[in-house]
Structure formats: structure tokens, C-alpha cells
Design a protein around this motif. Structure first.
Motif, PDB file in Angstrom:
ATOM      1  N   ALA A 597       0.831  -1.209   0.000  1.00 24.56           N
ATOM      2  CA  ALA A 597       0.000   0.000   0.000  1.00 24.56           C
ATOM      3  C   ALA A 597       0.860   1.251   0.000  1.00 24.56           C
ATOM      4  CB  ALA A 597      -0.929  -0.011   1.209  1.00 24.56           C
ATOM      5  N   ALA A 598       1.950   1.234   0.796  1.00 23.82           N
ATOM      6  CA  ALA A 598       2.848   2.398   0.830  1.00 23.82           C
ATOM      7  C   ALA A 598       3.512   2.619  -0.518  1.00 23.82           C
ATOM      8  CB  ALA A 598       3.896   2.193   1.926  1.00 23.82           C
ATOM      9  N   GLY A 599       3.924   1.518  -1.169  1.00 30.10           N
ATOM     10  CA  GLY A 599       4.539   1.646  -2.487  1.00 30.10           C
ATOM     11  C   GLY A 599       3.586   2.201  -3.527  1.00 30.10           C
ATOM     12  N   LEU A 600       2.348   1.727  -3.521  1.00 29.92           N
ATOM     13  CA  LEU A 600       1.361   2.242  -4.475  1.00 29.92           C
ATOM     14  C   LEU A 600       1.050   3.703  -4.202  1.00 29.92           C
ATOM     15  CD1 LEU A 600      -1.068  -0.818  -4.619  1.00 29.92           C
ATOM     16  CD2 LEU A 600       0.571  -0.098  -6.363  1.00 29.92           C
ATOM     17  N   HIS A 601       0.965   4.037  -2.900  1.00 28.87           N
ATOM     18  CA  HIS A 601       0.712   5.441  -2.551  1.00 28.87           C
ATOM     19  C   HIS A 601       1.859   6.338  -2.994  1.00 28.87           C
ATOM     20  CE1 HIS A 601      -0.982   8.811  -0.380  1.00 28.87           C
ATOM     21  NE2 HIS A 601       0.166   8.965   0.305  1.00 28.87           N
ATOM     22  N   TYR A 602       3.088   5.891  -2.823  1.00 28.15           N
ATOM     23  CA  TYR A 602       4.258   6.671  -3.239  1.00 28.15           C
ATOM     24  C   TYR A 602       4.268   6.849  -4.758  1.00 28.15           C
ATOM     25  CZ  TYR A 602       9.154   7.954  -3.945  1.00 28.15           C
ATOM     26  OH  TYR A 602      10.315   8.575  -4.340  1.00 28.15           O
ATOM     27  N   LYS A 603       3.945   5.773  -5.486  1.00 29.86           N
ATOM     28  CA  LYS A 603       3.912   5.856  -6.952  1.00 29.86           C
ATOM     29  C   LYS A 603       2.821   6.820  -7.419  1.00 29.86           C
ATOM     30  CE  LYS A 603       3.641   2.914 -11.072  1.00 29.86           C
ATOM     31  NZ  LYS A 603       2.602   3.756 -11.725  1.00 29.86           N
ATOM     32  N   GLU A 604       1.693   6.803  -6.722  1.00 27.47           N
ATOM     33  CA  GLU A 604       0.600   7.706  -7.096  1.00 27.47           C
ATOM     34  C   GLU A 604       0.994   9.160  -6.879  1.00 27.47           C
ATOM     35  OE1 GLU A 604      -4.143   8.392  -6.125  1.00 27.47           O
ATOM     36  OE2 GLU A 604      -2.954   6.953  -4.986  1.00 27.47           O
ATOM     37  N   ARG A 605       1.695   9.441  -5.800  1.00 24.41           N
ATOM     38  CA  ARG A 605       2.141  10.817  -5.536  1.00 24.41           C
ATOM     39  C   ARG A 605       3.137  11.277  -6.594  1.00 24.41           C
ATOM     40  NH1 ARG A 605       3.938  12.011   0.472  1.00 24.41           N
ATOM     41  NH2 ARG A 605       4.257  14.029  -0.589  1.00 24.41           N
ATOM     42  N   LYS A 606       4.061  10.410  -6.990  1.00 25.65           N
ATOM     43  CA  LYS A 606       5.028  10.758  -8.031  1.00 25.65           C
ATOM     44  C   LYS A 606       4.318  11.057  -9.351  1.00 25.65           C
ATOM     45  CE  LYS A 606       8.998  10.582  -5.902  1.00 25.65           C
ATOM     46  NZ  LYS A 606       9.843  11.817  -5.813  1.00 25.65           N
ATOM     47  N   ASP A 607       3.309  10.238  -9.659  1.00 24.99           N
ATOM     48  CA  ASP A 607       2.576  10.473 -10.900  1.00 24.99           C
ATOM     49  C   ASP A 607       1.818  11.790 -10.850  1.00 24.99           C
ATOM     50  OD1 ASP A 607       3.490   8.076 -11.842  1.00 24.99           O
ATOM     51  OD2 ASP A 607       1.678   6.945 -11.353  1.00 24.99           O
ATOM     52  N   ASP A 608       1.261  12.153  -9.695  1.00 27.81           N
ATOM     53  CA  ASP A 608       0.557  13.428  -9.570  1.00 27.81           C
ATOM     54  C   ASP A 608       1.506  14.605  -9.730  1.00 27.81           C
ATOM     55  OD1 ASP A 608      -1.769  12.084  -9.165  1.00 27.81           O
ATOM     56  OD2 ASP A 608      -1.750  12.262  -6.962  1.00 27.81           O
ATOM     57  N   GLU A 609       2.707  14.511  -9.137  1.00 27.92           N
ATOM     58  CA  GLU A 609       3.674  15.598  -9.260  1.00 27.92           C
ATOM     59  C   GLU A 609       4.128  15.760 -10.715  1.00 27.92           C
ATOM     60  OE1 GLU A 609       6.802  14.717  -6.594  1.00 27.92           O
ATOM     61  OE2 GLU A 609       5.619  15.090  -4.761  1.00 27.92           O
ATOM     62  N   LYS A 610       4.329  14.627 -11.419  1.00 27.83           N
ATOM     63  CA  LYS A 610       4.744  14.693 -12.816  1.00 27.83           C
ATOM     64  C   LYS A 610       3.664  15.347 -13.669  1.00 27.83           C
ATOM     65  CE  LYS A 610       6.295  11.734 -16.608  1.00 27.83           C
ATOM     66  NZ  LYS A 610       6.578  10.339 -17.026  1.00 27.83           N
ATOM     67  N   GLU A 611       2.402  14.991 -13.361  1.00 23.80           N
ATOM     68  CA  GLU A 611       1.287  15.573 -14.126  1.00 23.80           C
ATOM     69  C   GLU A 611       1.169  17.069 -13.880  1.00 23.80           C
ATOM     70  OE1 GLU A 611      -3.515  14.868 -14.696  1.00 23.80           O
ATOM     71  OE2 GLU A 611      -2.306  13.493 -13.499  1.00 23.80           O
ATOM     72  N   ALA A 616       1.967  22.751 -15.815  1.00 23.17           N
ATOM     73  CA  ALA A 616       2.535  24.092 -15.662  1.00 23.17           C
ATOM     74  C   ALA A 616       3.267  24.564 -16.914  1.00 23.17           C
ATOM     75  CB  ALA A 616       3.476  24.098 -14.455  1.00 23.17           C
ATOM     76  N   HIS A 617       3.781  23.661 -17.732  1.00 20.72           N
ATOM     77  CA  HIS A 617       4.529  24.038 -18.925  1.00 20.72           C
ATOM     78  C   HIS A 617       3.650  24.119 -20.171  1.00 20.72           C
ATOM     79  CE1 HIS A 617       7.878  22.885 -16.273  1.00 20.72           C
ATOM     80  NE2 HIS A 617       8.639  23.668 -17.061  1.00 20.72           N
ATOM     81  N   ARG A 618       2.400  23.895 -20.056  1.00 20.98           N
ATOM     82  CA  ARG A 618       1.528  23.991 -21.221  1.00 20.98           C
ATOM     83  C   ARG A 618       1.237  25.458 -21.581  1.00 20.98           C
ATOM     84  NH1 ARG A 618      -3.091  19.377 -20.002  1.00 20.98           N
ATOM     85  NH2 ARG A 618      -1.707  17.552 -20.248  1.00 20.98           N
ATOM     86  N   PHE A 619       0.971  25.750 -22.892  1.00 15.76           N
ATOM     87  CA  PHE A 619       0.598  27.099 -23.361  1.00 15.76           C
ATOM     88  C   PHE A 619      -0.912  27.230 -23.276  1.00 15.76           C
ATOM     89  CE2 PHE A 619      -0.625  30.201 -26.576  1.00 15.76           C
ATOM     90  CZ  PHE A 619       0.195  31.263 -26.238  1.00 15.76           C
TER      91      PHE A 619
END
Length: 624
Positions: A597-611, A616-619
Motif C-alpha cells: 500500500a505504501a509503495g502504491l501510494h508513493y507511486k501515485e504521488r510521483k505520478d501526480d507531481e509529474k502531471e 505548468a509548462h503547457r501554453f
């Protein structure tokens, strides 16, 4: 602690899985733990067991000083050693020798007393010399035995401790030199004066010496019978008798009535007949008659016969001629005196060592070489599913316990696993008490039942000693369970509490029944205490419990005595190894799930930050 069945369901289910993961149970390993558990060999001969200070632990009485002294060793549960001698609870007999010891509450004061038998020091093995019987009264406040009472000085043999009138107070049975078979009993809270009553019927059948008298259920009604080994008039042939305590008719008092008799095993001439023992050998919940015999004077190639309850024939479960060895092994002949003061006849002691529901047997065996050298070894006759007994050596001539003379089962730490306490004889003839601890690779399940007197709960002596005493163990209660095994088949077992007391029977003050690898609840557990049986053959003092948790210790307080529905029970859970393994599996499973569960939660947070960074870089055309 007490655990409700609903709360225990998940643990039982996980334990069932754990047993299949960690299979390998079936062989018990006995390890010499004398130095670790009892601080080295104890001096003397094991005499009897009992809870003398009412702390729900099993204490041991040992005869020392060559039969002139009896000492109480208390199991106090210290961090150092398990057994410690009581400085005040001892008995000294300088003018005669102690030949046996039993325990019971003979005056109804809820304190355990000691019954001792004595013989003259000059000739303790003379069967024509009368046996003297004394009762030393227990005093729990000062932890000592005081004011001995002479019961009789005219007994032909060692007595039986029983409950002759079903009042839960221990009585004494035996035969005097004049041939009368009698009961000796007191009244509750009396002046400790014994009154004798004659057993009427079959007066010309005298008790065999040594006797095999017993007090247990032999008819399947959970009411204790009186079992006697007698001699047929005129021939001297052995006859086994069963007596029933029957309700009186038309206002008559209850009395003991002769029920049946039967003969020893047929076939070859029996030179020596051992002491009868009783245990559930075929796991049907009923007590069976076990009889060791020898066909020659040297007791080489002896046999063990079993008469299963409900059958009329004998079954040979052990044939000593099948032992393969470079020496001829057999039982110890009764003519051999292993001590200088106490007779140790041929006797098998029963206990379910591997908890597979089938009772095993302990016996001392010996062999004589061509150079007349004698070896003795302790053997376990392992019960093979009620069909035969498979011998296995417990001691070895090269070990420290190279010359055993007496052995008994004992759950020294109250873990549900039987250990072996034995007496080893040194080269100089001294007796040393040693302990072999039971070490199983994976434990089985069990249920332990302890039946008390039932007349004392909150007012017992010893309430101020930091414990909660419930009463004194009584002789004769029957215990039987019925349940469903893990394979879906019906599973049964039964036992009796304190059915014999003479000749170092060394019975435990509780009943320990194995459940095998069956973590399921015990469906039905029935307990019956001694009572007068009605004409219909029914015992009114029987209570049934359902859904008993495995690995539990059930303390039964039959009070009120004649209202079984109101009996009190205390249940204690004794965690076994499989429960601990279940806990490990459960913790590991939770840890894996938490990490996942911790690993999935960590992966989800990384994906949210990447998104968010990509957003932010879109025109944004809307801003134009």
C-alpha cells in the motif's frame, strides 16, 4: 485469559493454514533438562503429585533418606529452577520406612493431606507383615503436614484413595489381615476420626498382592466404578471385578453392588502379572484395561494385553519377542527389588506424549547378558492408532540416566506437552530424580481438564496468598470429548482423574487429552463426577460444554453438586507453537500489505507531481 469463540475463529483458521505450512509433527524429542529446570538431580524417589499450596501448579512429593523421610517440592515458577523444597512441609519416620504415598482431602477442609503407608525397617517386602496407614493433615497457612492419624495398622496391602460415598471427600479402601474389605472415611469438618464400613458381597474373594484396585468409569456412564483384582477361592486364580455404586431402593441408602467379573488373557501360563492400568487406547472415549504379563520368571519377552471397554476378549498390543537387539530385553521381574524400602512392581504408566489422541505407555525394561551383567532402559511404547505398540528407547546405557527404575509422565510447565520425570539409580545404589523435557518440532493441540471438589470457590484456604484457589482435585471424575477432525471424521478421546494411588501410580491431578493436528473447536466435552447410579444406569452428575477452544485448560467446579447445569467453569488458553507461528504469518502478511500500500501510494504521488509539472509548462490559449 478467556477468549470467546467468535473472537477466536480467525486465529483458528490461520492456525489451520499454518499447520499445513509447517507440517512435520509426529515425533516428540525428549531432552535432559535436569540441570536447567530443577537445578540438578533430586535425591529420592518420586511418590505423588498434587497442588499442595493451591496455586494451580503441580507439586511433587519425594521419598528420601532410604524411606525414612518425605519432602514436598513446590513448583513456584521462579526464573531459576522450577521445583524447590519446602523448608517446613516434610515427614520423618525414623522407626519404620515409607512404602508409598498418596494425596487427597480426607477431612473436607479444602487442604490437601498426605496418606502414607509404612512397613518395618527390617523387612519392608514381607507381604505377610501388616501395612500401617497414616494420614498427615495439610496446613496451607504454615505449609506443613501436622498431627498424623493412624487409619489402620492391619492392612494386607497398600490402599486405594477413592470417593466411596460420592460426597467429594476422599476416602480409603483396602483389605485387612482378617480378610474384610473396608472403606475408611471421615465426615466433613469432623474431628479427623476415621470410621470403617465393610464392603458386602464376595467376601471369599480376597485382594491380590500387589493389588490393582482402581476408581474409574468402566461402564461408559461417566460414573466411577470400583475395580478390584481378586483371587478365586480354592484355586488362587486371578479374577477382575467391577462394582457399581447404586442408588438405594425404597428408602435404602446407596451402596456398592457387584456388577461383573472376567478372567485374565487366555493362552500360555502367566508367571508374573503386572499392575493393571487404564487408558483410552483406541480413541473411542472409553477407558480400556491394560495388563502387562510375563511368561517366565525372568520376564523376558513379556506382553501387553488390552481389553477394550465393551468387548469381552483381550487384544495383544505388544509382543516382547519382537524386540531386535543383541541382548534379550524384557520387563523387570517383580522379584527384583529396585530399592531397599519400596516395592516397584511391573506397571505401565499412560499418557498421550505426542497428543495424537492415542495414549502411549512408559515402562522400564531390563536385560541380562551372559556375564550376568544387567542393563536397564526406559522405553516408550508408542500407540499405533490403537492397533499395536511400537517400542522406542528413551534412555541409553551410555547416557547419564543409564539405570532407570521408575518413570512417569508430567507436564512440568503446564504447557500441554507431557514431559518425563524419572528416577535413575547410581552405581552406589542412590536414587536420583531427573527430568526429560518434551521438545516437539511443531506442536499438536490438546484440551486439559481439571475437576475440583466443587464445594469451595471464594472461601478456600489460601485466598490471602496472592492467588485464586478453587478447591482440591478429587478422585474418579470422567472426561470425554467428541469433535470433528480436520478431515471431517468423528474424533473422540477420554480420560479419568486420579483413578489409582497405590504402588507409585504417579497419576496427574488433571486429565490431558490430545486433539492431534486438529485446530477446530471441540464440539462436545462431557465431565461426570462420582455419583450413585440409578436403575436406568444414568449418572445425574454430568455436564456438557460445547465449542471448547483447543489448547485450553478447563477448570471444572461442580457446585452445586447435584445441579450440573449450574456448575462453574474457568477456561484458560495456553498458546501453542502453532499459534505463535500463526501470529508471525499474520504479522508478515500485514507487513507485506502495508509495504504494498505504501509503495502504491508513493507511486501515485510521483505520478501526480509529474502531471502537475507537465500542466505548468503547457501554453494556455485562453490567456491570449
Amino acid at each position: 485469559m478467556a477468549v470467546k469463540p467468535v473472537e477466536y475463529f480467525f486465529i483458528v483458521w490461520m492456525a489451520h493454514i499454518t499447520v499445513h505450512i509447517f507440517n512435520g509433527f509426529s515425533h516428540a524429542v525428549l531432552v535432559d533438562m535436569t540441570d536447567t529446570l530443577i537445578g540438578g538431580p533430586l535425591d529420592g524417589l518420586i511418590a505423588t503429585f498434587g497442588d499442595f499450596n493451591m496455586d494451580k501448579k503441580t507439586d511433587v512429593v519425594i521419598i528420601s533418606d532410604n524411606g525414612h523421610r518425605a519432602e514436598l517440592y513446590l513448583k513456584d515458577g521462579n526464573d531459576t529452577h522450577i521445583l524447590h523444597p519446602s523448608p517446613t512441609a516434610y515427614i520423618e519416620r525414623p522407626n519404620d520406612v515409607i512404602t508409598s504415598i498418596g494425596s487427597g482431602d480426607f477431612d473436607g477442609d479444602f487442604q490437601l493431606d498426605l496418606l502414607i503407608t509404612t512397613k518395618p525397617t527390617s523387612d519392608p517386602f514381607n507381604t505377610t507383615s501388616p501395612t500401617r496407614v497414616f494420614v498427615y493433615w495439610g496446613d496451607i497457612s504454615d505449609m506443613q503436614f501436622v498431627n498424623e492419624t493412624l487409619v489402620t495398622d492391619q492392612l494386607r496391602d497398600q490402599p486405594l484413595i477413592m470417593d466411596s460415598n460420592a460426597d467429594t471427600i476422599s476416602d480409603i479402601f483396602g483389605e485387612e489381615v482378617n480378610g474384610q474389605k473396608k472403606f475408611w472415611l471421615t465426615r466433613a469438618n469432623s474431628s479427623r476420626h476415621f470410621v470403617s464400613h465393610v464392603l458386602r458381597g464376595r467376601e471369599d474373594y480376597h485382594l491380590k498382592i500387589p493389588n490393582s484396585n482402581a476408581f474409574l468409569d468402566l461402564t461408559g456412564d461417566l460414573a466411577a466404578n470400583l475395580f478390584l483384582t481378586t483371587l478365586k477361592p480354592g484355586t488362587g486364580d486371578v479374577v477382575f471385578e467391577v462394582w457399581t455404586y447404586a442408588e438405594g431402593v425404597d428408602g435404602e441408602p446407596s451402596s456398592w453392588q457387584f456388577t461383573e467379573d472376567y478372567d485374565p488373557p487366555p493362552g500360555g501360563r502367566i508367571e508374573h502379572m503386572g499392575i493393571s492400568t487404564f487408558a483410552d487406547m483406541n480413541a473411542d472415549g472409553l477407558m480400556d484395561h491394560i495388563l502387562p504379563v510375563c511368561y517366565n520368571a525372568a520376564c523376558i519377552n513379556g506382553s501387553v494385553f488390552v481389553r477394550f471397554q465393551g468387548l469381552t476378549s483381550w487384544h495383544q498390543m505388544f509382543d516382547g519377542s519382537t524386540l531386535s537387539s543383541d541382548r534379550a530385553w524384557g520387563f523387570v521381574p517383580p522379584t527384583v527389588h529396585l530399592t531397599d524400602f519400596a516395592s516397584l512392581p511391573l506397571m505401565l504408566r499412560a499418557g498421550d506424549l505426542d497428543l495424537d489422541t492415542y495414549f502411549d505407555l512408559l515402562v522400564v525394561m531390563q536385560s541380562t547378558n551372559r556375564d550376568s551383567s544387567v542393563q536397564r532402559r526406559l522405553a516408550l511404547l508408542r500407540n499405533n492408532a490403537g492397533t499395536n505398540l511400537i517400542p522406542q528407547w528413551i534412555t541409553d546405557p551410555s547416557s547419564d540416566n543409564s539405570s532407570p527404575i521408575l518413570a512417569s509422565f508430567l507436564d512440568i510447565q503446564r504447557t500441554g506437552e507431557l514431559d518425563v520425570m524419572l528416577v535413575n539409580q547410581t552405581e552406589s545404589g542412590e536414587n536420583r530424580v531427573c527430568l526429560l523435557a518434551n521438545k516437539m518440532s511443531v506442536d499438536a493441540y490438546f484440551v486439559q481438564v481439571e475437576v475440583l471438589r466443587g464445594l469451595c470457590e471464594s472461601t478456600c484456604p489460601g485466598n490471602g496468598r496472592g492467588n485464586t484457589p478453587y478447591g482440591i482435585n478429587q478422585p474418579g471424575p470422567a472426561v470425554r470429548y467428541d469433535t470433528t477432525s480436520s478431515t471431517g471424521n468423528t474424533q473422540k478421546s477420554g480420560g479419568t482423574q486420579l483413578s489409582q494411588s497405590a504402588y507409585f501410580s504417579l497419576q496427574l491431578p488433571y486429565v490431558l487429552l490430545g486433539l492431534g493436528q486438529n485446530p477446530n473447536f471441540v464440539d462436545y466435552l462431557r465431565v461426570g463426577v462420582p455419583a450413585a447410579v440409578s436403575d436406568s444406569g444414568k449418572n445425574a452428575r454430568v455436564h456438557e460444554w460445547t465449542s471448547i477452544i483447543p489448547n485450553s485448560q478447563l477448570i471444572v467446579i461442580p457446585s452445586p453438586l447435584d445441579k450440573p447445569d449450574d456448575w462453574i467453569s474457568k477456561i484458560l488458553i495456553i498458546p501453542g507453537q502453532s499459534v505463535l507461528l500463526t501470529g508471525v504469518v499474520l504479522i508478515c502478511t500485514c507487513a507485506v500489505l502495508a509495504l504494498t500500500a505504501a509503495g502504491l501510494h508513493y507511486k501515485e504521488r510521483k505520478d501526480d507531481e509529474k502531471e502537475k509539472r507537465q500542466e505548468a509548462h503547457r501554453f494556455h490559449f485562453d490567456a491570449m
